[in-house]
Design a protein around this motif. Structure first.
Motif, PDB file in Angstrom:
ATOM      1  N   TYR A  50      -2.347  10.388   0.266  1.00 21.88           N
ATOM      2  CA  TYR A  50      -1.833  12.420  -0.229  1.00 21.88           C
ATOM      3  C   TYR A  50      -0.460  11.353   1.646  1.00 21.88           C
ATOM      4  O   TYR A  50      -0.904  10.895   2.448  1.00 21.88           O
ATOM      5  CB  TYR A  50      -2.354  13.143   0.750  1.00 21.88           C
ATOM      6  CG  TYR A  50      -4.159  13.560  -0.259  1.00 21.88           C
ATOM      7  CD1 TYR A  50      -4.450  12.555  -0.187  1.00 21.88           C
ATOM      8  CD2 TYR A  50      -3.438  14.489  -1.052  1.00 21.88           C
ATOM      9  CE1 TYR A  50      -6.037  12.968  -0.817  1.00 21.88           C
ATOM     10  CE2 TYR A  50      -4.053  14.337  -1.967  1.00 21.88           C
ATOM     11  CZ  TYR A  50      -5.998  14.352  -2.290  1.00 21.88           C
ATOM     12  OH  TYR A  50      -6.927  14.144  -2.566  1.00 21.88           O
ATOM     13  N   LYS A 107      -0.414  15.816   0.033  1.00 19.94           N
ATOM     14  CA  LYS A 107      -0.120  16.083  -1.433  1.00 19.94           C
ATOM     15  C   LYS A 107       0.038  14.933  -1.871  1.00 19.94           C
ATOM     16  O   LYS A 107       0.451  13.641  -1.182  1.00 19.94           O
ATOM     17  CB  LYS A 107       1.432  16.750  -1.549  1.00 19.94           C
ATOM     18  CG  LYS A 107       2.190  16.142  -3.164  1.00 19.94           C
ATOM     19  CD  LYS A 107       3.351  16.707  -3.117  1.00 19.94           C
ATOM     20  CE  LYS A 107       3.943  15.953  -2.882  1.00 19.94           C
ATOM     21  NZ  LYS A 107       6.205  15.262  -3.092  1.00 19.94           N
ATOM     22  N   PRO A 162       6.381   8.703  -5.581  1.00 21.59           N
ATOM     23  CA  PRO A 162       8.784   8.400  -5.686  1.00 21.59           C
ATOM     24  C   PRO A 162       8.928   7.413  -5.536  1.00 21.59           C
ATOM     25  O   PRO A 162       9.107   6.775  -4.441  1.00 21.59           O
ATOM     26  CB  PRO A 162       9.299   8.727  -4.443  1.00 21.59           C
ATOM     27  CG  PRO A 162       8.423   9.911  -3.544  1.00 21.59           C
ATOM     28  CD  PRO A 162       6.737   9.181  -3.615  1.00 21.59           C
ATOM     29  N   THR A 191      -2.005  25.816  -8.471  1.00 21.89           N
ATOM     30  CA  THR A 191      -1.789  26.263  -7.355  1.00 21.89           C
ATOM     31  C   THR A 191      -2.933  27.050  -6.353  1.00 21.89           C
ATOM     32  O   THR A 191      -3.746  27.793  -6.698  1.00 21.89           O
ATOM     33  CB  THR A 191      -0.905  26.561  -6.889  1.00 21.89           C
ATOM     34  OG1 THR A 191      -1.166  28.178  -7.817  1.00 21.89           O
ATOM     35  CG2 THR A 191       0.181  25.957  -8.336  1.00 21.89           C
ATOM     36  N   ASP A 227      -3.341   7.885 -11.344  1.00 26.08           N
ATOM     37  CA  ASP A 227      -2.197   9.407 -10.824  1.00 26.08           C
ATOM     38  C   ASP A 227      -1.410   8.459 -10.051  1.00 26.08           C
ATOM     39  O   ASP A 227      -1.344   8.361  -9.648  1.00 26.08           O
ATOM     40  CB  ASP A 227      -2.968  10.427 -11.153  1.00 26.08           C
ATOM     41  CG  ASP A 227      -1.960  11.482 -10.754  1.00 26.08           C
ATOM     42  OD1 ASP A 227      -2.455  12.107 -10.898  1.00 26.08           O
ATOM     43  OD2 ASP A 227      -0.058  11.019 -10.804  1.00 26.08           O
ATOM     44  N   ASP A 228      -0.391   8.478 -10.809  1.00 21.58           N
ATOM     45  CA  ASP A 228       1.637   8.201  -9.318  1.00 21.58           C
ATOM     46  C   ASP A 228       2.581   9.174 -10.176  1.00 21.58           C
ATOM     47  O   ASP A 228       3.438   8.740  -9.737  1.00 21.58           O
ATOM     48  CB  ASP A 228       1.482   6.469  -9.675  1.00 21.58           C
ATOM     49  CG  ASP A 228       2.533   6.208 -10.713  1.00 21.58           C
ATOM     50  OD1 ASP A 228       2.292   5.076 -10.476  1.00 21.58           O
ATOM     51  OD2 ASP A 228       2.128   6.943 -12.054  1.00 21.58           O
ATOM     52  N   SER A 229       1.980   9.885 -10.436  1.00 16.79           N
ATOM     53  CA  SER A 229       3.014  11.069 -11.126  1.00 16.79           C
ATOM     54  C   SER A 229       4.258  11.726  -9.927  1.00 16.79           C
ATOM     55  O   SER A 229       5.746  12.136  -9.863  1.00 16.79           O
ATOM     56  CB  SER A 229       2.330  11.975 -12.186  1.00 16.79           C
ATOM     57  OG  SER A 229       1.776  12.956 -11.388  1.00 16.79           O
ATOM     58  N   GLN A 230       3.799  11.408  -9.195  1.00 21.58           N
ATOM     59  CA  GLN A 230       4.042  12.726  -7.625  1.00 21.58           C
ATOM     60  C   GLN A 230       4.491  11.317  -6.701  1.00 21.58           C
ATOM     61  O   GLN A 230       5.435  11.671  -6.151  1.00 21.58           O
ATOM     62  CB  GLN A 230       3.410  13.374  -6.851  1.00 21.58           C
ATOM     63  CG  GLN A 230       2.708  14.645  -8.191  1.00 21.58           C
ATOM     64  CD  GLN A 230       2.447  15.833  -7.034  1.00 21.58           C
ATOM     65  OE1 GLN A 230       3.160  16.585  -6.411  1.00 21.58           O
ATOM     66  NE2 GLN A 230       0.991  15.694  -7.245  1.00 21.58           N
ATOM     67  N   LEU A 242       0.224  11.466  -3.841  1.00 20.79           N
ATOM     68  CA  LEU A 242       0.591  10.596  -3.603  1.00 20.79           C
ATOM     69  C   LEU A 242       0.140   9.524  -5.628  1.00 20.79           C
ATOM     70  O   LEU A 242       1.184   9.524  -6.274  1.00 20.79           O
ATOM     71  CB  LEU A 242       1.413   9.939  -3.137  1.00 20.79           C
ATOM     72  CG  LEU A 242       2.012  10.530  -1.820  1.00 20.79           C
ATOM     73  CD1 LEU A 242       2.997   9.351  -0.437  1.00 20.79           C
ATOM     74  CD2 LEU A 242       3.503  10.850  -2.502  1.00 20.79           C
TER      75      LEU A 242
END
Lengths: 116, 115
Positions: B35, B44, B61, A3, B56-59, B46
């Motif tokens: 992002y 953030k 939706p 973070t 990486d597509d963990s975030q 995406l």
């Protein structure tokens, strides 16, 4: 998960003066990269400066320098001789070195105003 | 060198409609990121592509968002159906390859407003 915290939502500085923007981060990794990005109103993110955690020497780019305190997990940006063009959102970002192109983890940003 | 190109610059749609964004990275850049930047927050991640594969597509939706990078060059991000909370700036970034500490280059972004 890492973070990044920027505790100053807004800052202002007089033209030609010096300002310091704060950033702290949380990580369990010993090696990583830290960045400061500038985002003017036109929105394009521009890299300002970067620091590799294994380097003790603080990075410097012209009027921009950092104060990297690894033990304190602090990474502040100092802007000297502030100019009107420095007005922008500034984002602190962390990057894990675990693979070649890991994504950036950003703080919420600090809006810097420069007063003429 | 030409920068990261994104289009459209602005998009206004009603909720439940569909929308697509396009990104053309810097020539030769193997890694491409999307992002999402909600007002007042930092970007953030995406989704991240390495060539035409997803890293990486963990975030992302996945019930409403999809992305592809055909032939490992340009990419599209789609939202279907859009929700009010999808109002944000969508930033595309690219970086050269697998060397450590390579900087990411960002496009101007697409500002999406959901009515």
């Amino acid at each position: 998960a890492q973070t990044v915290t920027q505790s100053q939502p807004e800052m202002s500085v007089q033209e030609a003066e010096t300002v310091t923007l704060s950033c702290t981060y949380d990580t369990s990794e010993s090696d990583y990269y830290l960045f400061w990005y500038k985002q003017p109103p036109s929105r394009q993110m521009i890299l300002v400066i970067r620091q590799e955690a294994y380097k003790q020497q603080n990075a410097t780019e012209n009027r921009f320098s950092v104060n990297f305190q690894k033990a304190a997990k602090s990474f502040s940006l100092k802007i000297s001789d502030s100019q009107l063009g420095d007005a922008a959102m500034y984002f602190c970002a962390y990057r894990s070195p675990t693979s070649g192109n890991t994504p950036l983890v950003f703080g919420k940003g600090t809006r810097l105003s420069v007063i003429a | 060198e030409a920068g990261v190109a994104q289009s459209p610059r602005y998009k206004i749609i009603e909720k439940r409609q569909s929308v697509a964004f396009w990104c053309n990275p810097i020539s030769g850049h193997a890694t491409l990121y999307w992002y999402q930047q909600i007002l007042g927050q930092g970007p953030k991640l995406l989704i991240q592509f390495q060539n035409n594969g997803v890293v990486d597509d963990s975030q992302l939706p996945k019930d409403r968002f999809s992305a592809e990078r055909l032939k490992g060059v340009d990419s599209t991000l789609k939202i279907q159906p859009a929700k009010l909370e999808d109002s944000a700036v969508y930033l595309c970034a690219s970086s050269p390859g697998l060397q450590r500490n390579q900087p990411q280059h960002f496009g101007d972004g697409t500002r999406l407003s959901i009515l």
